[in-house]
Design a protein around this motif. Structure first.
Motif, PDB file in Angstrom:
ATOM      1  N   LYS A 201    -104.528  22.185  83.735  1.00 24.30           N
ATOM      2  CA  LYS A 201    -103.541  22.067  82.536  1.00 24.30           C
ATOM      3  C   LYS A 201    -102.639  20.966  83.025  1.00 24.30           C
ATOM      4  O   LYS A 201    -101.771  21.115  83.920  1.00 24.30           O
ATOM      5  CB  LYS A 201    -102.790  23.441  82.248  1.00 24.30           C
ATOM      6  N   SER A 202    -102.541  19.962  81.912  1.00 24.48           N
ATOM      7  CA  SER A 202    -101.653  18.671  82.503  1.00 24.48           C
ATOM      8  C   SER A 202    -100.196  18.833  82.357  1.00 24.48           C
ATOM      9  O   SER A 202     -99.532  18.593  83.086  1.00 24.48           O
ATOM     10  CB  SER A 202    -102.054  17.380  81.590  1.00 24.48           C
ATOM     11  N   ASN A 203     -99.714  19.592  81.425  1.00 26.86           N
ATOM     12  CA  ASN A 203     -98.374  20.099  81.130  1.00 26.86           C
ATOM     13  C   ASN A 203     -98.358  21.622  80.251  1.00 26.86           C
ATOM     14  O   ASN A 203     -99.374  21.843  79.733  1.00 26.86           O
ATOM     15  CB  ASN A 203     -97.566  19.039  80.546  1.00 26.86           C
ATOM     16  N   ARG A 204     -96.977  21.870  80.064  1.00 23.36           N
ATOM     17  CA  ARG A 204     -96.960  23.061  79.500  1.00 23.36           C
ATOM     18  C   ARG A 204     -97.160  23.224  78.031  1.00 23.36           C
ATOM     19  O   ARG A 204     -97.300  24.354  77.413  1.00 23.36           O
ATOM     20  CB  ARG A 204     -95.436  23.824  79.672  1.00 23.36           C
ATOM     21  N   PHE A 205     -97.354  22.140  77.448  1.00 22.68           N
ATOM     22  CA  PHE A 205     -97.500  21.938  76.072  1.00 22.68           C
ATOM     23  C   PHE A 205     -98.919  21.982  75.703  1.00 22.68           C
ATOM     24  O   PHE A 205     -99.488  22.020  74.612  1.00 22.68           O
ATOM     25  CB  PHE A 205     -97.106  20.711  75.380  1.00 22.68           C
ATOM     26  N   VAL A 206     -99.850  21.607  76.805  1.00 25.76           N
ATOM     27  CA  VAL A 206    -101.297  21.828  76.324  1.00 25.76           C
ATOM     28  C   VAL A 206    -101.828  23.318  76.404  1.00 25.76           C
ATOM     29  O   VAL A 206    -101.556  23.927  77.413  1.00 25.76           O
ATOM     30  CB  VAL A 206    -102.047  21.126  77.657  1.00 25.76           C
ATOM     31  N   LYS A 207    -102.455  23.386  75.402  1.00 26.48           N
ATOM     32  CA  LYS A 207    -102.818  25.072  74.981  1.00 26.48           C
ATOM     33  C   LYS A 207    -104.310  25.202  75.722  1.00 26.48           C
ATOM     34  O   LYS A 207    -104.668  26.188  76.177  1.00 26.48           O
ATOM     35  CB  LYS A 207    -102.578  25.446  73.574  1.00 26.48           C
ATOM     36  N   GLN A 208    -105.099  24.288  75.206  1.00 28.54           N
ATOM     37  CA  GLN A 208    -106.452  24.257  75.739  1.00 28.54           C
ATOM     38  C   GLN A 208    -106.647  23.746  76.849  1.00 28.54           C
ATOM     39  O   GLN A 208    -106.655  22.340  77.130  1.00 28.54           O
ATOM     40  CB  GLN A 208    -107.055  23.833  74.306  1.00 28.54           C
ATOM     41  N   GLN A 209    -107.493  24.397  77.646  1.00 27.91           N
ATOM     42  CA  GLN A 209    -107.736  23.769  78.834  1.00 27.91           C
ATOM     43  C   GLN A 209    -109.330  24.257  79.223  1.00 27.91           C
ATOM     44  O   GLN A 209    -109.851  23.722  80.302  1.00 27.91           O
ATOM     45  CB  GLN A 209    -106.973  24.211  80.065  1.00 27.91           C
ATOM     46  N   ASP A 210    -109.894  24.853  78.407  1.00 23.78           N
ATOM     47  CA  ASP A 210    -111.372  25.079  78.702  1.00 23.78           C
ATOM     48  C   ASP A 210    -112.305  24.170  78.183  1.00 23.78           C
ATOM     49  O   ASP A 210    -111.977  23.184  77.426  1.00 23.78           O
ATOM     50  CB  ASP A 210    -111.691  26.293  77.604  1.00 23.78           C
ATOM     51  N   ILE A 211    -113.337  24.031  78.852  1.00 26.43           N
ATOM     52  CA  ILE A 211    -114.375  23.099  78.746  1.00 26.43           C
ATOM     53  C   ILE A 211    -115.389  23.458  77.663  1.00 26.43           C
ATOM     54  O   ILE A 211    -115.767  24.884  77.480  1.00 26.43           O
ATOM     55  CB  ILE A 211    -115.463  23.144  79.859  1.00 26.43           C
ATOM     56  N   PHE A 212    -115.483  22.554  76.451  1.00 24.51           N
ATOM     57  CA  PHE A 212    -115.904  22.926  75.173  1.00 24.51           C
ATOM     58  C   PHE A 212    -115.144  24.091  74.303  1.00 24.51           C
ATOM     59  O   PHE A 212    -115.928  24.697  73.675  1.00 24.51           O
ATOM     60  CB  PHE A 212    -117.508  23.011  75.279  1.00 24.51           C
ATOM     61  N   GLY A 213    -114.046  24.416  74.799  1.00 23.81           N
ATOM     62  CA  GLY A 213    -113.294  25.387  74.389  1.00 23.81           C
ATOM     63  C   GLY A 213    -114.031  26.903  74.486  1.00 23.81           C
ATOM     64  O   GLY A 213    -113.633  27.794  74.127  1.00 23.81           O
TER      65      GLY A 213
END
Length: 100
Positions: free
Chosen positions: A31-43
């Motif tokens: 997760k690059s920062n706290r604002f990034v919600k999605q970090q899964d591959i292909f969701g």
């Protein structure tokens, strides 16, 4: 109270170490920062594990098999790629289910 995000990270790290010990190279997006919600591959998937014979798309869960239908419906991959649901039962042993 258990922080579910921290619990998920611990499970993913534990599984990643297991697969690396089996000879896989594992990629887990961070997760690059706290604002990034999605970090899964292909969701859907938590990590990709690769060795000389196969590629695994892995979703890690604790004590549950939820999300199986979403994984099953994901068909945008070559047939040589396996979709795995890794479940840690009662914090003891890993169970791996191949989702077709």
């Amino acid at each position: 109270m258990i922080n579910p995000v921290a619990k998920g990270r611990r499970l993913e790290l534990n599984y990643k170490k297991k697969k690396e010990a089996e000879g896989y190279i594992c990629y887990k997006p961070i997760k690059s920062n706290r604002f990034v919600k999605q970090q899964d591959i292909f969701g859907l998937f938590d990590m990709i594990c690769i060795n000389k014979k196969e590629v695994l798309l892995v979703q890690v869960k604790a004590n549950r098999k939820i999300g199986v239908n979403e994984i099953r419906n994901f068909t945008e991959h070559p047939s040589s790629v396996r979709k795995i649901l890794a479940v840690k039962k009662d914090w003891k042993e890993w169970e791996e289910f191949e989702i077709n």
